[in-house]
Scaffold this motif. Structure first.
Motif, PDB file in Angstrom:
ATOM      1  N   ALA A   1       5.137   7.312   3.346  1.00  0.00           N
ATOM      2  CA  ALA A   1       5.538   7.278   1.933  1.00  0.00           C
ATOM      3  C   ALA A   1       4.456   6.607   1.083  1.00  0.00           C
ATOM      4  O   ALA A   1       4.140   7.062  -0.018  1.00  0.00           O
ATOM      5  CB  ALA A   1       6.870   6.550   1.781  1.00  0.00           C
ATOM      6  N   ARG A   2       3.878   5.511   1.587  1.00  0.00           N
ATOM      7  CA  ARG A   2       2.842   4.814   0.830  1.00  0.00           C
ATOM      8  C   ARG A   2       1.578   5.670   0.714  1.00  0.00           C
ATOM      9  O   ARG A   2       0.939   5.712  -0.350  1.00  0.00           O
ATOM     10  CB  ARG A   2       2.503   3.488   1.505  1.00  0.00           C
ATOM     11  CG  ARG A   2       1.412   2.690   0.782  1.00  0.00           C
ATOM     12  CD  ARG A   2       1.782   2.421  -0.667  1.00  0.00           C
ATOM     13  NE  ARG A   2       2.721   1.330  -0.789  1.00  0.00           N
ATOM     14  CZ  ARG A   2       3.385   1.029  -1.896  1.00  0.00           C
ATOM     15  NH1 ARG A   2       3.225   1.795  -2.968  1.00  0.00           N
ATOM     16  NH2 ARG A   2       4.207   0.009  -1.935  1.00  0.00           N
ATOM     17  N   GLU A   3       1.217   6.383   1.770  1.00  0.00           N
ATOM     18  CA  GLU A   3       0.043   7.256   1.708  1.00  0.00           C
ATOM     19  C   GLU A   3       0.250   8.376   0.699  1.00  0.00           C
ATOM     20  O   GLU A   3      -0.688   8.768  -0.006  1.00  0.00           O
ATOM     21  CB  GLU A   3      -0.269   7.813   3.089  1.00  0.00           C
ATOM     22  CG  GLU A   3      -0.853   6.779   4.044  1.00  0.00           C
ATOM     23  CD  GLU A   3      -0.825   7.193   5.499  1.00  0.00           C
ATOM     24  OE1 GLU A   3      -1.356   6.451   6.336  1.00  0.00           O
ATOM     25  OE2 GLU A   3      -0.253   8.268   5.816  1.00  0.00           O
ATOM     26  N   ARG A   4       1.490   8.886   0.603  1.00  0.00           N
ATOM     27  CA  ARG A   4       1.755   9.922  -0.415  1.00  0.00           C
ATOM     28  C   ARG A   4       1.644   9.332  -1.815  1.00  0.00           C
ATOM     29  O   ARG A   4       1.181  10.010  -2.740  1.00  0.00           O
ATOM     30  CB  ARG A   4       3.136  10.548  -0.187  1.00  0.00           C
ATOM     31  CG  ARG A   4       3.155  11.607   0.890  1.00  0.00           C
ATOM     32  CD  ARG A   4       4.432  12.442   0.827  1.00  0.00           C
ATOM     33  NE  ARG A   4       5.613  11.635   1.061  1.00  0.00           N
ATOM     34  CZ  ARG A   4       6.102  11.350   2.264  1.00  0.00           C
ATOM     35  NH1 ARG A   4       5.498  11.819   3.336  1.00  0.00           N
ATOM     36  NH2 ARG A   4       7.182  10.612   2.397  1.00  0.00           N
ATOM     37  N   ASP A   5       2.079   8.073  -1.989  1.00  0.00           N
ATOM     38  CA  ASP A   5       1.918   7.417  -3.294  1.00  0.00           C
ATOM     39  C   ASP A   5       0.440   7.347  -3.671  1.00  0.00           C
ATOM     40  O   ASP A   5       0.054   7.639  -4.811  1.00  0.00           O
ATOM     41  CB  ASP A   5       2.499   6.003  -3.256  1.00  0.00           C
ATOM     42  CG  ASP A   5       4.015   5.997  -3.159  1.00  0.00           C
ATOM     43  OD1 ASP A   5       4.639   7.014  -3.535  1.00  0.00           O
ATOM     44  OD2 ASP A   5       4.575   4.969  -2.725  1.00  0.00           O
ATOM     45  N   VAL A   6      -0.386   6.955  -2.699  1.00  0.00           N
ATOM     46  CA  VAL A   6      -1.825   6.867  -2.949  1.00  0.00           C
ATOM     47  C   VAL A   6      -2.389   8.251  -3.256  1.00  0.00           C
ATOM     48  O   VAL A   6      -3.181   8.425  -4.186  1.00  0.00           O
ATOM     49  CB  VAL A   6      -2.541   6.244  -1.727  1.00  0.00           C
ATOM     50  CG1 VAL A   6      -4.059   6.348  -1.884  1.00  0.00           C
ATOM     51  CG2 VAL A   6      -2.119   4.784  -1.548  1.00  0.00           C
ATOM     52  N   LEU A   7      -1.980   9.279  -2.510  1.00  0.00           N
ATOM     53  CA  LEU A   7      -2.483  10.629  -2.735  1.00  0.00           C
ATOM     54  C   LEU A   7      -2.084  11.134  -4.117  1.00  0.00           C
ATOM     55  O   LEU A   7      -2.876  11.797  -4.801  1.00  0.00           O
ATOM     56  CB  LEU A   7      -1.964  11.571  -1.650  1.00  0.00           C
ATOM     57  CG  LEU A   7      -2.447  13.025  -1.735  1.00  0.00           C
ATOM     58  CD1 LEU A   7      -3.970  13.099  -1.684  1.00  0.00           C
ATOM     59  CD2 LEU A   7      -1.830  13.851  -0.604  1.00  0.00           C
TER      60      LEU A   7
ATOM     61  N   LEU B   1      -0.198   0.067  -7.499  1.00  0.00           N
ATOM     62  CA  LEU B   1       0.702  -0.117  -6.358  1.00  0.00           C
ATOM     63  C   LEU B   1       0.775  -1.568  -5.891  1.00  0.00           C
ATOM     64  O   LEU B   1       1.471  -1.865  -4.916  1.00  0.00           O
ATOM     65  CB  LEU B   1       0.254   0.772  -5.195  1.00  0.00           C
ATOM     66  CG  LEU B   1       0.247   2.280  -5.460  1.00  0.00           C
ATOM     67  CD1 LEU B   1      -0.249   3.042  -4.244  1.00  0.00           C
ATOM     68  CD2 LEU B   1       1.636   2.769  -5.858  1.00  0.00           C
ATOM     69  N   VAL B   2       0.061  -2.438  -6.601  1.00  0.00           N
ATOM     70  CA  VAL B   2       0.017  -3.870  -6.257  1.00  0.00           C
ATOM     71  C   VAL B   2      -0.444  -4.038  -4.802  1.00  0.00           C
ATOM     72  O   VAL B   2       0.210  -4.640  -3.955  1.00  0.00           O
ATOM     73  CB  VAL B   2       1.392  -4.553  -6.466  1.00  0.00           C
ATOM     74  CG1 VAL B   2       1.229  -6.075  -6.435  1.00  0.00           C
ATOM     75  CG2 VAL B   2       2.036  -4.113  -7.767  1.00  0.00           C
ATOM     76  N   LEU B   3      -1.597  -3.457  -4.520  1.00  0.00           N
ATOM     77  CA  LEU B   3      -2.210  -3.536  -3.199  1.00  0.00           C
ATOM     78  C   LEU B   3      -3.626  -4.076  -3.345  1.00  0.00           C
ATOM     79  O   LEU B   3      -4.203  -4.066  -4.435  1.00  0.00           O
ATOM     80  CB  LEU B   3      -2.266  -2.147  -2.544  1.00  0.00           C
ATOM     81  CG  LEU B   3      -0.944  -1.434  -2.277  1.00  0.00           C
ATOM     82  CD1 LEU B   3      -1.208  -0.012  -1.810  1.00  0.00           C
ATOM     83  CD2 LEU B   3      -0.110  -2.181  -1.255  1.00  0.00           C
ATOM     84  N   SER B   4      -4.181  -4.535  -2.250  1.00  0.00           N
ATOM     85  CA  SER B   4      -5.572  -4.966  -2.272  1.00  0.00           C
ATOM     86  C   SER B   4      -6.470  -3.731  -2.208  1.00  0.00           C
ATOM     87  O   SER B   4      -6.080  -2.697  -1.655  1.00  0.00           O
ATOM     88  CB  SER B   4      -5.868  -5.876  -1.085  1.00  0.00           C
ATOM     89  OG  SER B   4      -5.876  -5.144   0.123  1.00  0.00           O
ATOM     90  N   PRO B   5      -7.668  -3.801  -2.772  1.00  0.00           N
ATOM     91  CA  PRO B   5      -8.596  -2.662  -2.691  1.00  0.00           C
ATOM     92  C   PRO B   5      -8.871  -2.239  -1.251  1.00  0.00           C
ATOM     93  O   PRO B   5      -9.007  -1.047  -0.967  1.00  0.00           O
ATOM     94  CB  PRO B   5      -9.861  -3.184  -3.380  1.00  0.00           C
ATOM     95  CG  PRO B   5      -9.359  -4.214  -4.344  1.00  0.00           C
ATOM     96  CD  PRO B   5      -8.211  -4.879  -3.632  1.00  0.00           C
TER      97      PRO B   5
END
Length: 224
Positions: A155-161, A177-181
């Protein structure tokens, strides 16, 4: 009536061996080959011309959905029965869109799998009982949100895509997404690997074709 020619595709050797043995023991099925991955399966299907391919979904080199799509596109006469542990809607509908005629869970008994292979070989659609109930429920209700593309992604990879398809760079994706680079870079690497594409532009192109992203006219543009 000649025996059904079956190609067994699974990356777990013990499961593949047991399945092949069960099919070989049936009087009306003949195992013509075994493949440990989707890429090998595509090549073998082109040479062996099986009647039925029993296809796993989650494999390291090429996923079962894409392998099914390539096999059926090359030879529509080949019937594909998916045999997997995944019973989520995304996997089921992705396999069906790719051209699979049946969808069975690995928890099924060997006799059920053999019967399913026969049914698919005769052109019948066959599903595990639990999958069939969910399909009936799905098609018996009002139109729902489109099933997610790319079931091989998390699900997270689809958000990034999706954000990549929107034209956002890694920094903007990390903020959104409030993630680190670094985490975003890892997700992007996983996406490229799982989609079997060479670079970000190819991943974005595939995402656009699947309906992701806001502006199909600006593939490859990147906002910081």
């Amino acid at each position: 009536m000649p025996a059904l020619r079956v190609l067994v595709v699974d990356d777990h050797p013990l499961f593949r061996y047991g399945l092949a043995a069960a099919l070989a023991a049936a009087p009306d099925t003949e195992v013509v080959g075994e493949a440990s991955g989707g890429g090998v399966a595509v090549s073998m299907a082109a040479v062996l011309h099986p009647d039925v391919v029993v296809m796993d979904l989650n494999m390291p080199d090429l996923g079962g959905v894409e392998a099914t799509r390539r096999i059926v596109a090359r030879d529509p006469g080949v019937k594909v029965l998916v045999l997997t542990m995944f019973d989520d809607d995304e996997s089921v509908f992705a396999a069906m869109r790719a051209g699979a005629l049946g969808y069975l869970l690995k928890a099924s008994r060997p006799t059920q799998i053999v019967r399913a292979v026969r049914s698919v070989g005769e052109g019948e659609a066959i599903f595990s009982p639990a999958i069939a109930v969910r399909l009936l429920a799905y098609f018996g209700t009002a139109p729902r949100e489109r099933v997610e593309a790319f079931p091989e992604l998390t699900a997270r990879e689809r958000d990034v895509l999706r954000l990549m398809a929107d034209g956002r760079g890694n920094t903007a994706i990390a903020r959104s997404l409030v993630l680190s680079p670094k985490t975003v870079r890892n997700h992007v690497s996983n996406i490229l690997r799982k989609l079997h594409v060479a670079d970000r532009a190819q991943a974005v192109s595939r995402a656009k074709r699947a309906g992701l992203g806001e502006d199909p006219g600006h593939v490859g543009t990147v906002r910081p």
